[in-house]
Design an enzyme around this catalytic site. Structure first.
Site, PDB file in Angstrom:
ATOM      1  N   ASP A  87       0.825  -1.203   0.000  1.00 14.47           N
ATOM      2  CA  ASP A  87       0.000   0.000   0.000  1.00 14.47           C
ATOM      3  C   ASP A  87       0.862   1.256   0.000  1.00 14.47           C
ATOM      4  OD1 ASP A  87       0.917  -0.556   2.586  1.00 14.47           O
ATOM      5  OD2 ASP A  87      -1.078  -0.908   3.401  1.00 14.47           O
ATOM      6  N   ASN A 158      -7.837  -3.189  14.003  1.00 13.64           N
ATOM      7  CA  ASN A 158      -9.220  -3.497  13.604  1.00 13.64           C
ATOM      8  C   ASN A 158      -9.292  -4.678  12.628  1.00 13.64           C
ATOM      9  OD1 ASN A 158      -8.168  -2.411  11.284  1.00 13.64           O
ATOM     10  ND2 ASN A 158      -9.640  -0.742  11.079  1.00 13.64           N
TER      11      ASN A 158
END
Ligand code: PGA
Length: 266
Positions: A87, A158
């Protein structure tokens, strides 16, 4: 002859993924750095260009330091290496120190002499136009390289992997994403006071990650114990994107004792 002590590593059984727990984070880093060297050697021995998938974040730092040390000590030939990254932020000036390209240069590439042309990122962090085309080009470049032999991954608090935040689907590919508040908060320390953490990024998708031959998910420290438990004990679901990697036949989760939830070892 001096026999170095064997690092304490154990495999946990009966879980929906191969899981290895190593007593300490430095031992874990040493084991995976050794595996990485062996992967590079194995690819060269098979007359393939080594293609690695690497991750940014804090988790791999000790692994990269140890890999760089082994490369120098064993004079490992990296001239045919290509690395793909998971990313990159959008909306930063080129060469901002928190961009993943700048971070990777700093923590690994300048140490091993790996040039920018062979360190591939889905986009440059200052790119504003042609993003869809860049995403498609990145997918194509991975395929044309012969595919990723060994992919390293951290896990977000998360459950994100790369920047696949909750809601990402199993068939997702490289695309522009919005970052969650939890992720932006976790990455805040990489930015100066008063500086905005980017709101957007480009990430490879879950399907892109699953195309790699071997996946090494790594979780370190007590702060990751909750998400490790959820990764191993929740149903496979987009709510916890890392669960979407559990069925990959080459996937392994590597934890230190603290991330595995073992008491008093942090
Ligand atoms: P960390 O990040 O390695 O800095 O914990 C992991 C991630 O957010 O993917």
């Amino acid at each position: 002859m001096h026999v170095p002590p064997r690092p304490s590593v154990r495999e946990l059984h009966g879980l929906p993924l191969r899981v290895f727990v190593v007593d300490s984070a430095p031992e874990l880093a040493a084991l995976l750095a050794r595996e990485l060297v062996d992967v590079v050697r194995g690819e060269l021995a098979a007359n393939r260009d080594p293609v690695l998938g690497l991750a940014t974040g804090r988790t791999p730092l000790a692994l990269y330091a140890e890999f760089a040390r082994l490369v120098a000590e064993e004079r490992l030939d990296l001239s045919r290496l290509t690395s793909f990254h998971l990313d990159e932020y959008l909306g930063l000036p080129r060469d901002h120190p928190a961009s993943f390209r700048a971070r990777m240069r700093e923590v690994l590439y300048r140490r091993i002499g790996h040039p920018d042309e062979r360190a591939k990122f889905p986009v440059e962090c200052d790119r504003t136009e042609g993003l869809d085309g860049a995403c498609a080009d990145y997918e194509r470049a991975i395929v044309e390289s012969g595919g990723i032999a060994w992919q390293l991954l951290g896990i977000g608090l998360n459950g994100h992997v790369a920047f696949n935040e909750p809601g990402a689907t199993a068939d997702s590919r490289t695309r522009v994403v919005q970052l969650s508040e939890s992720t932006r908060r976790a990455n805040r320390p990489d930015f100066g006071p008063g500086e905005e953490v980017p709101r957007r990024a480009v990430t490879v998708g879950i399907a892109t990650i699953r195309d790699a031959r071997r996946l090494r998910l790594v979780a370190l420290g007590r702060s990751k114990a909750r998400i490790v438990r959820e990764l191993l004990h929740s149903l496979v679901s987009s709510a916890i994107p890392a669960t979407l990697l559990r069925e990959h036949s080459g996937a392994e989760l590597w934890c230190d004792a603290a991330a595995a939830g073992e008491p008093h070892r942090d």
